[in-house]
Design a protein around this motif. Sequence first.
Motif, PDB file in Angstrom:
ATOM      1  N   ILE A 124     -69.728  29.382 109.027  1.00  0.00           N
ATOM      2  CA  ILE A 124     -68.597  28.484 109.296  1.00  0.00           C
ATOM      3  C   ILE A 124     -68.862  27.087 108.744  1.00  0.00           C
ATOM      4  O   ILE A 124     -67.996  26.475 108.136  1.00  0.00           O
ATOM      5  CB  ILE A 124     -68.291  28.487 110.808  1.00  0.00           C
TER       6      ILE A 124
ATOM      7  N   PHE B 102     -66.347  25.704 105.784  1.00  0.00           N
ATOM      8  CA  PHE B 102     -65.355  24.712 106.185  1.00  0.00           C
ATOM      9  C   PHE B 102     -65.933  23.308 106.271  1.00  0.00           C
ATOM     10  O   PHE B 102     -65.348  22.438 106.878  1.00  0.00           O
ATOM     11  CB  PHE B 102     -64.719  25.114 107.522  1.00  0.00           C
TER      12      PHE B 102
ATOM     13  N   ASN C 206     -58.495  28.384 101.110  1.00  0.00           N
ATOM     14  CA  ASN C 206     -59.001  27.281 101.935  1.00  0.00           C
ATOM     15  C   ASN C 206     -60.514  27.223 101.946  1.00  0.00           C
ATOM     16  O   ASN C 206     -61.111  26.245 102.355  1.00  0.00           O
ATOM     17  CB  ASN C 206     -58.529  27.463 103.375  1.00  0.00           C
ATOM     18  N   LEU C 207     -61.135  28.321 101.554  1.00  0.00           N
ATOM     19  CA  LEU C 207     -62.589  28.412 101.662  1.00  0.00           C
ATOM     20  C   LEU C 207     -63.237  27.783 100.439  1.00  0.00           C
ATOM     21  O   LEU C 207     -62.792  28.000  99.316  1.00  0.00           O
ATOM     22  CB  LEU C 207     -63.021  29.879 101.758  1.00  0.00           C
TER      23      LEU C 207
ATOM     24  N   GLY D 126     -70.605  24.111 116.063  1.00  0.00           N
ATOM     25  CA  GLY D 126     -69.769  24.066 114.869  1.00  0.00           C
ATOM     26  C   GLY D 126     -68.695  25.138 114.839  1.00  0.00           C
ATOM     27  O   GLY D 126     -68.168  25.433 113.776  1.00  0.00           O
TER      28      GLY D 126
ATOM     29  N   ALA E 264     -68.743  28.546 116.201  1.00  0.00           N
ATOM     30  CA  ALA E 264     -68.985  29.955 116.476  1.00  0.00           C
ATOM     31  C   ALA E 264     -70.371  30.169 117.039  1.00  0.00           C
ATOM     32  O   ALA E 264     -71.333  29.526 116.641  1.00  0.00           O
ATOM     33  CB  ALA E 264     -68.835  30.770 115.207  1.00  0.00           C
TER      34      ALA E 264
ATOM     35  N   ALA F  77     -63.011  32.190 113.222  1.00  0.00           N
ATOM     36  CA  ALA F  77     -63.210  32.064 111.780  1.00  0.00           C
ATOM     37  C   ALA F  77     -61.923  32.362 111.034  1.00  0.00           C
ATOM     38  O   ALA F  77     -61.574  31.671 110.070  1.00  0.00           O
ATOM     39  CB  ALA F  77     -64.321  33.009 111.328  1.00  0.00           C
TER      40      ALA F  77
ATOM     41  N   LEU G  45     -59.644  29.432 111.353  1.00  0.00           N
ATOM     42  CA  LEU G  45     -60.133  28.353 110.491  1.00  0.00           C
ATOM     43  C   LEU G  45     -59.735  28.636 109.053  1.00  0.00           C
ATOM     44  O   LEU G  45     -59.272  27.749 108.331  1.00  0.00           O
ATOM     45  CB  LEU G  45     -61.651  28.249 110.583  1.00  0.00           C
ATOM     46  N   ALA G  46     -59.888  29.891 108.632  1.00  0.00           N
ATOM     47  CA  ALA G  46     -59.586  30.253 107.251  1.00  0.00           C
ATOM     48  C   ALA G  46     -58.099  30.110 106.964  1.00  0.00           C
ATOM     49  O   ALA G  46     -57.696  29.830 105.840  1.00  0.00           O
ATOM     50  CB  ALA G  46     -60.039  31.680 106.976  1.00  0.00           C
ATOM     51  N   ALA G  47     -57.277  30.290 108.030  1.00  0.00           N
ATOM     52  CA  ALA G  47     -55.834  30.134 107.854  1.00  0.00           C
ATOM     53  C   ALA G  47     -55.446  28.659 107.733  1.00  0.00           C
ATOM     54  O   ALA G  47     -54.269  28.333 107.640  1.00  0.00           O
ATOM     55  CB  ALA G  47     -55.097  30.785 109.013  1.00  0.00           C
ATOM     56  N   GLY G  48     -56.409  27.778 107.771  1.00  0.00           N
ATOM     57  CA  GLY G  48     -56.143  26.371 107.532  1.00  0.00           C
ATOM     58  C   GLY G  48     -55.997  25.538 108.784  1.00  0.00           C
ATOM     59  O   GLY G  48     -55.548  24.406 108.730  1.00  0.00           O
TER      60      GLY G  48
END
Lengths: 249, 211
Positions: A71, A75, A87-88, B131, B133, B143, B146-149
Motif C-alpha cells: 500500500i 499510493f 491510479n497506481l 498506513g 492495512a 486496497a 484506495l485503487a479506485a482513487g
Amino acid sequence: MQKSITGLYPGTKFIGALFLGITAFIVPTYWYSIGAFLACIVLAFLAGIGPKFLRTVRNTLLVLAIFMFGIRTLFGGGETVLWKWGNLSVTVESLNNATTIVTAILALGAALLLFFLITPVKDITAALENAGMAPSATYVVLSAIQMIPEMRKQSATIMDAQKTRGVETEGKLLTRMKAFVPTLGPLVLSSIASTEERVITLESRAFTAPVTKTRLYVVTKERRDVVIQVVLIALFVLIVIGRIALWLL
Amino acid sequence: MSTQQGFFKRDFSLIALLLIPVAIAINIVGFQLCQLLRLPIFLDSIGTILVGAIAGPWVGAVTGLLTNCINGIFNPVYFPYALTSIMVGIVAGLLAKRGMFTKLWTVIIAGLILTFVATICSGLITAIVFGGATGSTGSIITATLLAAGNNIFTSVFSVQFFQEIADKLISVLVVYIVIKGLPTRYLSKVKYGHLYTTRAKRSRVRETSGS
C-alpha cells in the motif's frame, strides 16, 4: 550461550528489545533496521528458539509487512515515476519511504516478539513486583493468562452440550450466528459467578491485608544485568544525540 | 495521594479486580469462538463492554488495555489497538452510568455510539500507524477502495465502520442478555450493579408514575 540470554533479568531483556526496536526508527537508514531485524533472528537462534521465532514472525509480522509495503509503495506518491497504471504508481520516493517504515516496524515487532518468547510471563510479573507494582495487579495479569486455556476447554464442553440438545453449530451463516449466544452465554455467566467464590477464597487467605507479602517465586538482578542496561541506555542516548545533530546540521 | 487511593479503592474493589481476568478471557475466547463458528466478525470486546457496564469506566479501560497486551504477546500488531480497547471500556462505562444498558432500544443506541468510537480509534491507528492495512480480512477491500482513487482515511474508515457495526451491535446485545441473567446477589456487589437490579427498576417506575 542459550542460558546466558534466557537467563537475563526480564528488565534487561526488555531494555534490549526496546533499544533494537526504537533505534530502528531513529537511525535514518533502512540498512540499520534490516540489521536489527536480522539481529533478532540471530538472538532467537542463540536462545534456542529459532524455528519457533521464525514461524511466529511468518504468521504475524510478514503478512503485515507485505500489506504495508504494497500500500505504501503503490499510493505513496512522489516525483520519479518508475511504473504507472491508472491510479497506481511506483516511484523512487514511495519505494524508499515504504522500505524505511516497513523495516523499522519489522524490527520493533520482531524485538517485542522475541522478548515475549524468551521471557515467561511469570518472570515479567515478578520483575514488575520488584519494581514496586502492587501484587494484586500482577495477580490480575497472571490469572488472566491461566484462565484463557481453561475457559477455552469449558467453551468446547458447552458447545458439545448444546449440540446434544440440538443447537446447530454448522451450516449457513445465520445458523452459525444463532449458535453463538447459547454457547457464550453460559460460559460468561458461569465464569462471572465463579469470581464470587474466588473473592471468598482470596479474602480467607488475607489477600487484601495491608502487609508486605512473601513470595514463592523471585527473580534477581545480577551484575551483568546492570552493566548491559547501563551500556544500552548510554548507546541509546548517543544515538539520539547523533540524530539530533544530523537533523540540525 | 489520599484521594487517589480512595478513588482506586472505590472503583477497583476485590470483586472488580477479579472480574478483569474473567473479562479478558471472555474477550479472547469469544474471538476464538467466532473463528470456530467461522463468523466474519471479531467479537473481541464483549468482556470489556460487560466490565465497563457493571464495574465502571476505569475498570473497563484496564480490561481493554490488558486484553490487547496479552494478545500482543502473540502478535505485536495488537499493541497499538490497545487505545481502541481502552476507549471502548471507558465509553461503555460512561454509557452505563446513564442507564443505557437497561433497555433494549438504549442498548442499540449504545452499540451505535461504541461503533463510532471504535471506528474512529481503529481507523486512525490503521491509517497512521500501519498506513492502511494490517493484513486482516478488511485489508484487501481497503486496497481496492484506495485503487479506485479514494483518500486513505475514507477507505480505511468505511471498511472499519462495516466491520465494527455488526461486531459492536452483537457485543452489546450479548452484554445485555448476560446482565439480565446475572443474579441480584452478584449485581449488588459491583459498582453499577444497582442500575440493573429489580429494586432499581421498581423505584424508577414509581418515580415516573408519581410525576
